[in-house]
Design an enzyme around this catalytic site. Structure first.
Site, short mmCIF file in Angstrom:
data_model
loop_
_atom_site.label_atom_id
_atom_site.label_comp_id
_atom_site.label_asym_id
_atom_site.label_seq_id
_atom_site.Cartn_x
_atom_site.Cartn_y
_atom_site.Cartn_z
CE LYS A 2 -3.89 1.84 2.78
NZ LYS A 2 -4.67 1.59 4.03
CB SER B 139 -8.04 3.19 3.18
OG SER B 139 -7.16 2.61 4.13
CB SER C 288 -8.09 0.32 6.18
OG SER C 288 -8.88 1.49 6.17
#
Lengths: 487, 484
Positions: free
Chosen positions: B77, B152, B176
């Protein structure tokens, strides 16, 4: 003169002192904490506040703060916590400062100050740790600069903030507090005490109230007090300003003012309405700090004796007059020097006389480094005094030897031998000189017989002169007395 | 060559059936062919990946691989700092930020021989549940490109689901990792707070953020966790406790395990298909020998409210550093400092980030601090106690990861509706406990459903073991999205 003496007002002052701690590395990262070096050369992602980096507490900084807290008889809390203090300014890379707020390291201490010849305890409210900010460099002045640069070398340097209670009652007392405070910190070895370089910084809160009132008046905070003189002058100015306002029936506004040393006045920086809302909350990147009792006790055991207690001990243990004790404890190095010399030559008053009159004639009492590096070590001073004691040299000669020792770094015995300064203690040789002197001064002998004992002193002087100062005065005295009584 | 699990890849390397370079090249080709449609990646590190693969080839040839991740292509990420590779956090304000340091997790992956394919898309600063709040582009769900992958960590979940990486890492603050894992039908684990170092993870909410793996199956997640877990002297909140061999602890089944089913995790308004699939999964666990108990977590309802005070409060502080002075975006032409910072932040942050900064600033302000931040911390303690009480009776908790399956892009415009998606994941984050999401079925529309297993602090082995037993007893993994 205090600005309110003889008036109906009482001055109330509290000081906040920030001290840079003498750690090798910064508060929350491994960068060197020392002053100087090229801009931004002593930085890393942590003290530059880059994204994703985390602080790690410097154990040594905690230790130095605990040491200070113990010296002030503070309560060292079993747990303390760091908090974030927020405001926007580019010298602070994260736009918050890691400080302590609701749970400081230590609370409730006391610092004794000497005010008008008497000692007075000033309360210490709290002592906590935080990180220093960087430094802005403006092209020209702040107002006209086209650009400003930021140097983060100082960012993250450990700072210890100590807040006094509002116990100070005059600008003189405030200056005395700061002096005592600085002396203790330097004594403890936790701060170099250098106010010019900003190692020690001071803010003051000051208010006036009618004498006898118990409620505090509206306080004004004054920033930028970076010397003892500034503390006293700024507070004197501010006290007068507030007194005039109050006497004119005006109200004192709660605000932050800046001391302008060049113009010798304080000017408003921001009013209460524009006071920062720091939005404190516990620093989530650091776990609460538990201070082990055993660690505190270990630090306490290693505490040096503080100036005040040492002064008292010098009087009690070494039998020194209070004045001597005060002079000798002006710095830790000087007091250490004195005691080391006494160990070599256990006549404290004699050592004290020599340190005060000879050593301090050539070295400043508060210059720790100079005293520590004095070319005449305590052992050598002891050696010199021993030579007087055993009659090898006279006190007068010893003063010359002292100077030579200071210049050359040589041992007293070596100088005495090299320059042939050894006292003449041979009775036969001295008796012959005494006879010659007496033969040349019949008038003096006459005077002596008529009862003018001072005449004998003149004869001693003649003998000393004849021996180049090297005659043993005790033997000369005895010989003269004997011979005079026989004539 | 893509689509093998990490443990299958490892076996293939050992047997010499393929090489890291062949596999990495195949993934890079697939990304080039398909990622324009999925949008999983913000940056692809092609050259570095091929170099790392070649080094892994040599180690495998010499018979000295570094471990189960050597030569395995992974995605990370874009909130984890990568030295020399831009790290945007999905934000305009860091669009050109290139960190001079690696996150500890990234460093450990490199030390394990893993090959970084690139940095994945995310909601800006990890604030969102759909990856629509990326400043650059939305990521699509490989099961249905009209739907969100969750967020996310949507880019990481979509990369694993779409075979655009063998495995990935995300970060989980309030769900997330788990929520996008559920939406994309992959395994997503949020470790215990303190299990994985946060050094180099660009902070959203420091007291909640944890780095977690996303894998194709439970064994992969266990292998990935093992590579990054453990104490780090650079993170004072990382815990100095031994790291178990998670993969070795997978076998053993659930016989005798006490499974608690929180009644508050089945609520009015949740997708009935989700409720049904989760209840069936509970029955499967019972059939495997677990005992099942109803438990209550009465503070579940307050989780979202508490979270949306604490997380924005910390975010408002963490994001204060983006002021245009030091790095990242600076909007010029300002007449003074305040204007420079204001303009930079106005242009650099998206709407959701600004909303949370304002919420958090308000919650910490003088006069409101006690009513909001102070009160939220107290309720957070109650949430922790709820779990502690439940774990006196059971070994793990099982429930849905999300109340619904993946929604359509643009469907949840109301921020509150979006926030409610995290109702089952937020309490675990507040309590700092480990939780894993695994696939437990499909909706009628063919969208995956997530089962959440929650454990005691540092008891990742138990939830992984139960998840593994469940995975082996069912055949949900057989179905794959058809990106072609």
């Amino acid at each position: 003169m205090s600005a309110t003496v003889g008036t109906g007002w009482e001055v109330v002052i509290g000081l906040e002192v920030h001290a840079q701690l003498l750690t090798r590395s910064k508060m929350f990262c491994g960068c060197p904490a020392a002053f100087g070096a090229a801009p931004n050369s002593r930085t890393c992602p942590v003290c530059q506040g880059m994204p994703g980096v985390l602080p790690v507490v410097n154990r040594r900084a905690i230790e130095l703060a605990i040491r200070t807290a113990l010296a002030f008889d503070c309560r060292v809390n079993e747990a303390c916590r760091f908090a974030r203090k927020h405001y926007y300014y580019p010298d602070m890379p994260k736009n918050f400062q890691i400080s302590q707020y609701e749970e400081p390291l230590a609370e409730e201490g006391v610092l004794e100050i000497d005010a008008e010849g008497a000692s007075r305890p000033i309360g210490i409210q709290r002592l906590h740790l935080e990180e220093d900010v960087g430094k802005l460099v403006h092209e020209g002045t702040l107002e006209t600069a086209r650009a400003s640069l930021v140097d983060y070398n100082r960012s993250g340097v450990p700072l210890m903030e100590t807040v006094s209670k509002p116990d100070l009652r005059s600008p003189e007392e405030a200056a005395a507090y700061l002096k005592s405070f600085r002396a203790v910190l330097v004594y403890l070895g936790v701060c170099d005490g250098n106010m010019e370089e900003g190692s020690l910084r001071c803010d003051a809160n000051v208010s006036l109230r009618p004498r006898g009132a118990t409620e505090l008046g509206t306080k004004v905070e004054i920033k930028n007090l970076n010397s003892f003189r500034n503390v006293q002058h700024a507070l004197e100015f501010e006290v007068t300003r507030q007194r005039r306002a109050l006497e004119a029936g005006e109200r004192v506004a709660q605000e932050t003012r800046l001391w302008d040393a060049d113009r010798a006045l304080t000017r408003s920086m921001r009013s209460k309405e524009f006071a920062h809302d720091y939005r404190y909350f516990p620093e989530p990147d650091l776990v609460p700090l538990t201070i082990a009792r055993a660690w505190v006790e270990e630090i306490r055991a290693g505490l040096p004796e503080l100036p005040r207690r040492r002064r008292q001990r010098f009087v009690a243990q070494h039998g020194l007059p209070p004045y001597d004790a005060e002079v000798l404890t002006q710095s830790r190095a000087l007091a250490d020097y004195f005691e080391a010399a006494v160990r070599e030559f256990p006549q404290p008053k004699t050592v004290s006389n020599w340190v005060m009159s000879e050593l301090l004639r050539v070295l400043p009492a508060d210059d720790e480094r100079a005293i520590q590096g004095a070319p005449i070590t305590p052992a050598r001073l002891g050696g010199l005094l021993a030579l007087i004691e055993d009659g090898t040299i006279s006190g007068k000669i010893a003063k010359d030897v002292f100077e030579k020792m200071f210049r050359t770094g040589d041992d007293a015995r070596a100088i005495v031998a090299r320059e042939g300064l050894t006292q003449v203690a041979d009775e036969g040789a001295l008796a012959a000189i005494v006879d010659q002197v007496m033969a040349r001064n019949p008038k003096a002998i006459e005077d002596y017989k008529k009862g003018k004992t001072a005449a004998a002193k003149a004869l001693v002087g003649q003998v000393m002169k004849a021996t180049g100062g090297k005659a043993n005065p005790g033997i000369v005295n005895r010989l003269l007395e004997e011979k005079l009584s026989k004539t | 060559m893509t689509g093998l699990t990490i443990h299958e890849l490892g076996a293939a390397y050992r047997r010499g059936e393929t090489t890291p370079t062949q596999v990495v090249a195949a993934y890079l080709a697939r990304i080039e062919r398909l990622d324009a449609r999925v949008g999983a990646y913000l940056t692809v590190t092609r050259e570095a990946a091929l170099r790392a693969a070649a080094a892994a080839d040599a180690r495998h040839r010499a018979g000295t691989p570094l471990g189960p991740l050597d030569g395995v292509p992974l995605a990370v990420k874009d909130v984890l700092c990568t030295r020399g590779v831009r790290t945007t956090c999905g934000s305009k304000i860091l669009e050109r930020f290139v960190p001079p340091y690696d996150a500890t997790a990234v460093e450990r992956l490199a030390a394990a021989g893993a090959v970084l394919l690139g940095k994945t898309n995310m909601d800006e600063f990890a604030m969102g549940s759909s990856t629509e709040h990326s400043a650059f582009r939305p990521t699509k769900n490989p099961w249905d490109l009209a739907r969100v992958p969750g967020g996310s960590s949507g880019g990481s979940a979509a990369a694993v689901a779409g075979d655009l990486a063998a495995g990935a890492f995300g970060t989980d603050t309030g769900g997330s990792v788990r929520q996008p894992a559920a939406f994309c039908g992959v395994v997503g684990l949020k470790p215990t707070y303190g299990r994985v170092s946060r050094y180099g993870l660009v902070a959203f909410a420091s007291s909640l953020d944890q780095i977690g793996p996303l894998g194709q199956d439970v064994r992969d997640a266990a292998l990935l966790l093992g590579a990054v877990a453990g104490h780090d002297p650079r993170d004072a909140t990382s815990v100095d406790a031994p790291v178990p061999d998670y993969a070795a602890a997978l076998d053993g089944g659930v016989r005798g395990l006490r499974v608690g089913v929180p009644r508050e995790y089945f609520i009015e308004g949740m997708d009935p298909e989700v409720g049904r699939a989760v209840r069936e999964a509970v029955e499967t666990l019972r059939g495997l020998g677990a005992t099942v108990e109803d438990v209550s977590l009465p503070t579940t309802d307050y989780g979202i409210a508490v979270y949306y005070v604490i997380a924005p409060a910390e975010a408002s502080s963490n994001l204060a550093r983006y002021d245009g002075v030091k790095y990242g975006l600076r909007v010029g032409g300002a007449k003074d400092l305040i204007e420079m910072s204001s303009r930079t932040r106005a242009a650099g942050f998206g709407a959701e980030v600004k909303r949370r900064i304002m919420l958090g600033t308000y919650a910490l302000s003088a006069g409101y601090h006690d009513a909001y931040y102070g009160r939220a911390q107290k309720v957070r303690t109650l949430v922790r106690r709820d779990f502690a009480r439940a774990f006196e009776r059971v070994d793990l908790l099982v429930g849905p990861t999300t109340p619904n399956v993946a929604f359509r892009l643009g469907e949840k415009e109301d921020p509150l509706a979006m926030y409610l998606n995290d109702v089952f994941t937020v309490p675990t984050s507040l309590a700092g406990l480990p939780a894993v999401s695994v696939r437990c079925g499909f909706s009628a529309a063919g969208l995956p459903i997530g089962l959440q297993l929650i454990g005691r602090a540092f008891d990742e082995p138990t939830i992984l073991r139960a998840a593994h037993a469940y995975e082996r007893a069912t055949s949900w993994l057989a179905r794959r999205p058809s990106l072609a």
